[in-house]
Motif scaffolding. Structure first.
Motif, PDB file in Angstrom:
ATOM      1  N   LYS A   1      31.259  14.984 -45.687  1.00  0.00           N
ATOM      2  CA  LYS A   1      30.745  14.152 -46.793  1.00  0.00           C
ATOM      3  C   LYS A   1      30.069  15.055 -47.825  1.00  0.00           C
ATOM      4  O   LYS A   1      29.254  15.898 -47.488  1.00  0.00           O
ATOM      5  N   ARG A   2      30.397  14.847 -49.074  1.00  0.00           N
ATOM      6  CA  ARG A   2      29.892  15.706 -50.128  1.00  0.00           C
ATOM      7  C   ARG A   2      28.380  15.585 -50.312  1.00  0.00           C
ATOM      8  O   ARG A   2      27.748  16.481 -50.811  1.00  0.00           O
ATOM      9  N   ASP A   3      27.794  14.443 -49.957  1.00  0.00           N
ATOM     10  CA  ASP A   3      26.363  14.323 -50.198  1.00  0.00           C
ATOM     11  C   ASP A   3      25.574  14.542 -48.913  1.00  0.00           C
ATOM     12  O   ASP A   3      24.498  14.010 -48.748  1.00  0.00           O
ATOM     13  N   SER A   4      26.137  15.323 -48.042  1.00  0.00           N
ATOM     14  CA  SER A   4      25.500  15.501 -46.746  1.00  0.00           C
ATOM     15  C   SER A   4      24.191  16.264 -46.827  1.00  0.00           C
ATOM     16  O   SER A   4      24.151  17.401 -47.269  1.00  0.00           O
ATOM     17  N   LYS A   5      23.144  15.604 -46.385  1.00  0.00           N
ATOM     18  CA  LYS A   5      21.819  16.236 -46.385  1.00  0.00           C
ATOM     19  C   LYS A   5      21.542  16.886 -45.035  1.00  0.00           C
ATOM     20  O   LYS A   5      20.430  17.268 -44.744  1.00  0.00           O
ATOM     21  N   LYS A   6      22.588  16.989 -44.230  1.00  0.00           N
ATOM     22  CA  LYS A   6      22.424  17.584 -42.910  1.00  0.00           C
ATOM     23  C   LYS A   6      21.988  19.028 -43.048  1.00  0.00           C
ATOM     24  O   LYS A   6      22.565  19.795 -43.807  1.00  0.00           O
ATOM     25  N   ILE A   7      20.964  19.410 -42.295  1.00  0.00           N
ATOM     26  CA  ILE A   7      20.480  20.787 -42.389  1.00  0.00           C
ATOM     27  C   ILE A   7      21.327  21.688 -41.511  1.00  0.00           C
ATOM     28  O   ILE A   7      21.483  21.464 -40.324  1.00  0.00           O
TER      29      ILE A   7
ATOM     30  N   GLU B   1      15.768  28.270 -43.111  1.00  0.00           N
ATOM     31  CA  GLU B   1      15.542  28.183 -44.548  1.00  0.00           C
ATOM     32  C   GLU B   1      15.791  26.769 -45.068  1.00  0.00           C
ATOM     33  O   GLU B   1      15.755  26.528 -46.272  1.00  0.00           O
ATOM     34  N   GLU B   2      16.071  25.836 -44.166  1.00  0.00           N
ATOM     35  CA  GLU B   2      16.287  24.427 -44.523  1.00  0.00           C
ATOM     36  C   GLU B   2      17.361  24.258 -45.591  1.00  0.00           C
ATOM     37  O   GLU B   2      17.142  23.637 -46.633  1.00  0.00           O
ATOM     38  N   VAL B   3      18.522  24.824 -45.313  1.00  0.00           N
ATOM     39  CA  VAL B   3      19.636  24.720 -46.250  1.00  0.00           C
ATOM     40  C   VAL B   3      20.561  23.598 -45.788  1.00  0.00           C
ATOM     41  O   VAL B   3      20.999  23.588 -44.638  1.00  0.00           O
ATOM     42  N   THR B   4      20.854  22.657 -46.683  1.00  0.00           N
ATOM     43  CA  THR B   4      21.703  21.525 -46.311  1.00  0.00           C
ATOM     44  C   THR B   4      23.175  21.862 -46.487  1.00  0.00           C
ATOM     45  O   THR B   4      23.549  22.813 -47.184  1.00  0.00           O
TER      46      THR B   4
END
Lengths: 427, 101
Positions: B6-12, B17-20
């Motif tokens: 999914k393009r809007d994936s906020k999965k870390i 460094e908390e990069v999604t």
């Protein structure tokens, strides 16, 4: 490349220098193509400190270049400051001995008229300004206008910004030839592809001499390797961009360096440290002629770290998470090559060695001024390749410096703690 | 481990460094083709664990996005030390074979 018409200019080299050239050319509406044999910001610009330093420059040589460059950074910071992580942290050169203190005091006096907010701090004042420093330093020169950026982030931000204004980019495109006709550039070759253009900018840094050879020009740029130690992210500790006074000798006099009795000096180790926006400390530095290998050498790292804890004792308790090295483009007179060459349309923009970050904006600006025919911010006569006459080039460039050895397997990788790390000695 | 496309994936993806995942897609759109390229644009892999957790995931995302096999995606160059080491450890000279505590 989807474009049907040829680019007016091709920039060869996608590090911070090439990025700034592209940025300024795009602003001027010059149709430009930026190339790199690999990804952008993959080499020198990804393995260096981010300091913009002025007061370690030499008046009459590169001081004006550096001052103009800083002015350009300041102007840019309004638009792109956040993206390039521009921070006006101020820079300090630290004196370890009374002798160094005297020399720095002289430097402060000599540069007083430049308007760079430079002053001398005695021991007490220096420790107040930078509390993490060792108590026994002699003092420091402090230049408030100096700043810091993130070189990698800056390179990407500039390219992105230039793309919005029409810059074409093609990473992973190795230039294999440059065609000339009647002493003028007519095309750049990438393998079997031929791109017509009349302007080729050599921003290939450490590899600039390879590119120049494609138009049968000898450019005296050789790689100088520097090592870095990155720490875990920590709360704010280092407020300014710090270097030790003897760093200057190491940068400017490699022959003196190589003849020293001290192993640390022979390896070109001089204390430099910055704290990045991410909170990590980037500790350096070293200077060695070691060919094109960018491996890590245990003894050099040891000297860097010993020098580091000498100036900032609390470093001992902080963890290192990465050791690596980067190659910088060294020239025999510590000045870059900027501007025209005997081949019409082939411009040089390389050789800033350890001042690449500082001098990147002015390099880009000067190149764009040459291209558009605008008045140059600084006359480029001093930086032309032609300052090296053919007789100077014939004289052994490497005399006095050790030949470039094949790198031995780094001793640090033999240690048990590093088992399982895949060796990647071949630069 | 399956990673959603999914393009809007906020999965870390990079915990240090908390990069999604979305930021990694952005990096690929910006031109990243290798793990190091993603790293340099997003900081994924620059944190404390130096990519031990996210490296393979980033490689997988690159592979799927670029329609290649994971083995065709160039991994990042591992550099010493293999784990964070107190700077004081590097001060003394050590002979090869000696253990580092």
């Amino acid at each position: 490349m989807r474009s049907r018409t040829s680019p007016e200019a091709i920039v060869i080299g996608g590090g911070i220098i090439g990025a700034f050239i592209s940025f300024y050319l795009a602003r001027e509406g010059v149709k430009t193509l930026l190339l790199d044999r690999g990804d952008f910001a993959a080499e020198t610009s990804a393995s260096c400190e981010g300091g913009i330093t002025i007061h370690n420059k030499t008046i009459g040589k590169d001081m004006d270049l550096a001052q103009e460059s800083l002015r350009l950074y300041r102007g840019l910071s309004r638009e792109l400051g956040g993206e390039i992580e521009y921070r006006r942290v101020g820079g300090m050169m630290i004196a370890e001995t009374e002798e160094e203190a005297d020399r720095l005091k002289e430097r402060v006096k000599a540069q007083a008229h430049l308007g760079i907010r430079l002053k001398w701090l005695d021991q007490k004042e220096a420790l107040e300004e930078e509390p993490c420093l060792a108590q026994d330093i002699s003092g420091a020169s402090f230049c408030e206008v100096e700043a810091q950026i993130n070189p990698m982030a800056a390179t990407f931000a500039l390219v992105r910004n230039a793309r919005e204004r029409g810059l074409l980019t093609s990473p992973f495109s190795k230039v294999t030839g440059i065609e000339c006709k009647n002493g003028k550039v007519v095309a750049v070759r990438i393998g079997s592809r031929r791109i017509l253009t009349r302007l080729a900018m050599n921003a290939a840094g450490v590899w600039a001499s390879d590119i120049a050879r494609m138009v049968r020009i000898e450019v005296p740029i050789i790689p100088r390797r520097g090592m870095l130690v990155v720490s875990e992210p920590i709360p704010p500790l280092v407020r300014h961009f710090l270097t030790e006074a003897s760093y200057l000798t190491l940068k400017l006099s490699p022959k003196e360096m190589e003849r020293s009795r001290s192993e640390r000096v022979r390896k070109g180790v001089g204390f430099v440290i910055e704290q990045t926006q991410a909170g990590t400390l980037v500790l350096g530095s070293s200077r060695q002629f070691a060919g094109y290998t960018n491996s890590v050498e245990g003894s050099v790292v040891r000297h860097i770290i010993r020098r580091g804890v000498r100036f900032i004792p609390s470093l001992r308790k902080i963890s290192a998470i990465r050791l690596y090295s980067g190659l910088r483009p060294y020239t025999p007179d510590n000045l870059p090559f900027i501007g025209q060459t005997e081949v019409e349309g082939f411009l040089m923009a390389a050789g800033q060695e350890g001042s690449g970050i500082t001098l990147a904006p002015i390099t880009g600006k000067l190149v764009s001024e040459i291209v558009t025919g605008n008045n140059p911010t600084i006359p480029v006569g001093r930086f032309l390749l032609s300052r090296f006459t053919s007789s100077l080039l014939k004289k052994s460039f490497f005399s006095g410096c050790s030949k470039m050895p094949r790198c031995k397997a780094p001793e640090i990788l033999r240690n048990e703690a590093y088992l399982g790390v895949r060796r990647n000695d071949e630069g | 481990m399956k990673v959603s496309m999914k393009r809007d994936s906020k999965k870390i993806i990079c915990r240090c460094e908390e990069v999604t995942e979305e930021e990694i897609f952005e990096a690929i759109r910006d031109g990243a083709r290798t793990v190091a390229g993603v790293k340099r644009r997003t900081r994924a892999g620059m944190g404390l664990c130096q990519g031990k957790t996210c490296g393979l995931l980033v490689r997988g995302i690159l592979a799927r996005t670029l329609a290649k096999k994971s083995s065709e995606i160039e991994p990042d160059t591992p550099r010493p030390p293999t784990r964070p080491l107190k700077i004081s450890v590097f001060e003394k000279k050590r002979n090869s074979g000696s253990k580092l505590r």
